[in-house]
Design an enzyme around this catalytic site. Structure first.
Site, PDB file in Angstrom:
ATOM      1  N   GLU A   1      97.785 -29.400 -51.107  1.00  0.00           N
ATOM      2  CA  GLU A   1      98.608 -29.452 -52.318  1.00  0.00           C
ATOM      3  C   GLU A   1      99.182 -30.859 -52.401  1.00  0.00           C
ATOM      4  O   GLU A   1     100.107 -31.203 -51.667  1.00  0.00           O
ATOM      5  CB  GLU A   1      99.728 -28.404 -52.257  1.00  0.00           C
ATOM      6  CG  GLU A   1      99.239 -26.971 -52.109  1.00  0.00           C
ATOM      7  CD  GLU A   1      98.533 -26.452 -53.342  1.00  0.00           C
ATOM      8  OE1 GLU A   1      98.574 -27.134 -54.388  1.00  0.00           O
ATOM      9  OE2 GLU A   1      97.927 -25.373 -53.268  1.00  0.00           O
TER      10      GLU A   1
ATOM     11  N   CYS B   1     106.653 -31.986 -57.005  1.00  0.00           N
ATOM     12  CA  CYS B   1     105.253 -32.399 -57.157  1.00  0.00           C
ATOM     13  C   CYS B   1     104.699 -32.087 -58.535  1.00  0.00           C
ATOM     14  O   CYS B   1     103.691 -32.678 -58.947  1.00  0.00           O
ATOM     15  CB  CYS B   1     104.388 -31.756 -56.076  1.00  0.00           C
ATOM     16  SG  CYS B   1     104.424 -29.954 -56.085  1.00  0.00           S
TER      17      CYS B   1
END
Length: 511
Positions: A227, A261
């Protein structure tokens, strides 16, 4: 490295001795082979213990997150504790269904062969956490790993030292120490962990480290989930409600001080709308952080940059921009404070457009229209998230159909992460693999195909007679029987193919 070491020292975080790491992993691997984690009831009980760890120590976690990130109680509960606990509850309630072997219809020829797909644990897995959400992105994957029946080693980020310390103190007071362990440390300890063998590695962070992890995992042919984030764009169309868009985009950018993020990294908007949009951002800013109450620096609702190293990085971006700062811009290194900052008239080669910002700076890049926005997005790496604000259904359809990203959201920011029914993950440079809810269970499970072919008794003899034509000596007559048994045929029309000469309009190869 120095900032991380300082943060860990200030928190009193004890690093795991490097020479102890191989033994810890070896013990976890041995524990897996006992079969203890294969019990669904055992997995549920461990997940329930994890939920009670957060319930019993909610205030302790809120305090540790405040020390690490300057977080408000609201953000810590909303973004970390509430979502993580809800995911545990959902997993416990649905685990029986998720783990139940699936029996797909394989066709009449195999109806008696018991075709089954079993979701089985992979073995011992490693979860490497990130500092920006020290519970959600560190413990979140562990939920799926436990649910799938694996033994787990968690390596929290030492950058969020207070939360890493608290996790280490509580982990094996609630979870079975034979099957679930924590290793704390910096780069040397992480390297020592990655030198061990695992059956799956889950990492949240940046692409540079992600490549190192993938290379380390390749030694063992170990699958990875990465990720990785990236620059997540927003396009605000002329058909959007600018007031709503401004509120939701500014919230998404200022939440956790932009250290998310999937935070909106920059805004693409038609030239003629930029000034109106900026005006709406200013209204939202005043509503979020009223000047009469001291503004953003005095607000208890606004977090801080994780450390001075990141503050300096962001301040350098801000100092180097050639765009126009139209909102915010103030900062204080000693307090690790940097206000939500909007920068207008940003060019594509600007300093703030060279990499992921991961902070509260919001560049606005004027474009011609939605097609120009899509062309700009497609000229860059695929982002982890992509946001659109539009009321025109044709614009929505065009945008969704002509872009690539880990996720695409119309009308809001960040919230898709909170929907456990949706898989969360990247594509291309923003990562690969998914988690959340059932996607987490599936990510840490091996889909094991199995057949139970009848081989004894009357049924075994019948099946043997039916399948006997597969044995040598091979003959055309036996091949004909096998074709009929397998229903091997093509009966649809031949599609147009400019690279082939005209032939029959349909074909059937069954005989």
């Amino acid at each position: 490295m120095a900032a991380a070491t300082t943060a860990a020292a200030e928190a009193g975080l004890q690093y795991t001795p490097i020479d102890a790491i191989p033994g810890i992993v070896s013990d976890l691997r041995a524990a897996f082979l006992t079969g203890k984690t294969r019990s669904i009831e055992y997995r549920k009980n461990q997940l329930k213990q994890l939920a009670y760890m957060f319930k019993d120590h909610q205030d302790d976690f809120i305090q540790s997150l405040q020390k690490d990130l300057g977080r408000s109680r609201f953000e810590s509960v909303f973004a970390e504790l509430m979502g993580t606990t809800n995911e545990i509850v959902e997993t416990v309630n649905k685990l029986d269904k998720w783990a139940k072997p699936a029996k797909p219809w394989a066709g009449l020829a195999w109806a008696a062969h018991g075709a089954t797909v079993r979701s089985e644990p992979k073995g011992t897995v490693l979860v490497l956490g990130a500092w920006n959400y020290p519970i959600t992105v560190q413990v979140g994957p562990v939920i799926g790993a436990i649910a799938a029946g694996n033994t787990v080693l968690l390596k929290p980020s030492e950058v969020a030292g207070h939360t890493a310390k608290l996790l280490a103190e509580l982990w094996n007071k609630y979870l079975d120490p034979e099957c679930f362990r924590i290793v704390n440390g910096g780069i040397p300890e992480t390297t020592a962990v990655l030198d061990q063998r695992f059956e799956h590695i889950f990492y949240t962070g940046n692409g540079t480290v992600g490549r190192i992890i993938a290379e380390k995992a390749a030694k063992w042919l170990c699958p990875t989930t990465l990720e990785l984030g990236g620059k997540s764009p927003v396009y605000v169309d002329k058909s959007a409600d600018l007031a709503i868009a401004a509120h939701r985009i500014l919230w998404g950018k200022s939440f956790n001080c932009g250290q998310t993020c999937i935070a909106p990294d920059y805004v693409l908007i038609p030239h003629e709308l930029q000034d109106r949009f900026v005006a709406e951002l200013k209204k939202a800013y005043e509503r979020f952080y009223p000047q009469l109450k001291g503004g953003v620096n005095a607000s208890e609702s606004y977090a801080r940059i994780i450390n001075t190293g990141h503050w300096k990085r962001l301040n350098a971006m801000l100092s180097g921009t050639k765009g126009k700062v139209v909102l915010g811009g103030e900062g204080d290194e000693a307090q690790k404070f940097l206000a939500p900052t909007v920068i207008a008239d940003v060019r594509v080669d600007d300093a703030v457009m060279s990499g992921e910002i991961f902070g509260p700076l919001l560049p606005i890049v004027p474009v011609r229209d939605v097609k120009a926005a899509v062309d700009f997005i497609n000229s860059r790496d695929q982002p982890l998230a992509l946001y659109l604000f539009a009321g025109d259904s044709k614009v929505k359809q065009f945008f969704f159909d002509n872009t690539r990203s880990g996720a695409c959201v119309q009308g809001d920011t960040l919230l898709h992460f909170a929907v456990d029914a949706l898989p969360f993950g990247g594509t291309g440079p923003s990562g690969y693999g998914n988690y959340h809810g059932k996607a987490s269970f599936d990510q840490f499970s091996h889909q094991r195909a199995s057949l139970d072919a009848p081989s004894t008794g009357i049924l075994g003899k019948i099946i043997e007679a039916v399948m006997a034509s597969r044995y040598p000596p091979y003959t055309d007559a036996n091949l004909k029987k096998m074709r009929a048994l397998a229903a091997y045929s093509v009966s649809f029309s031949r599609p147009n193919n400019p690279h082939q000469s005209k032939t029959a309009s349909s074909v059937s190869v069954a005989s």
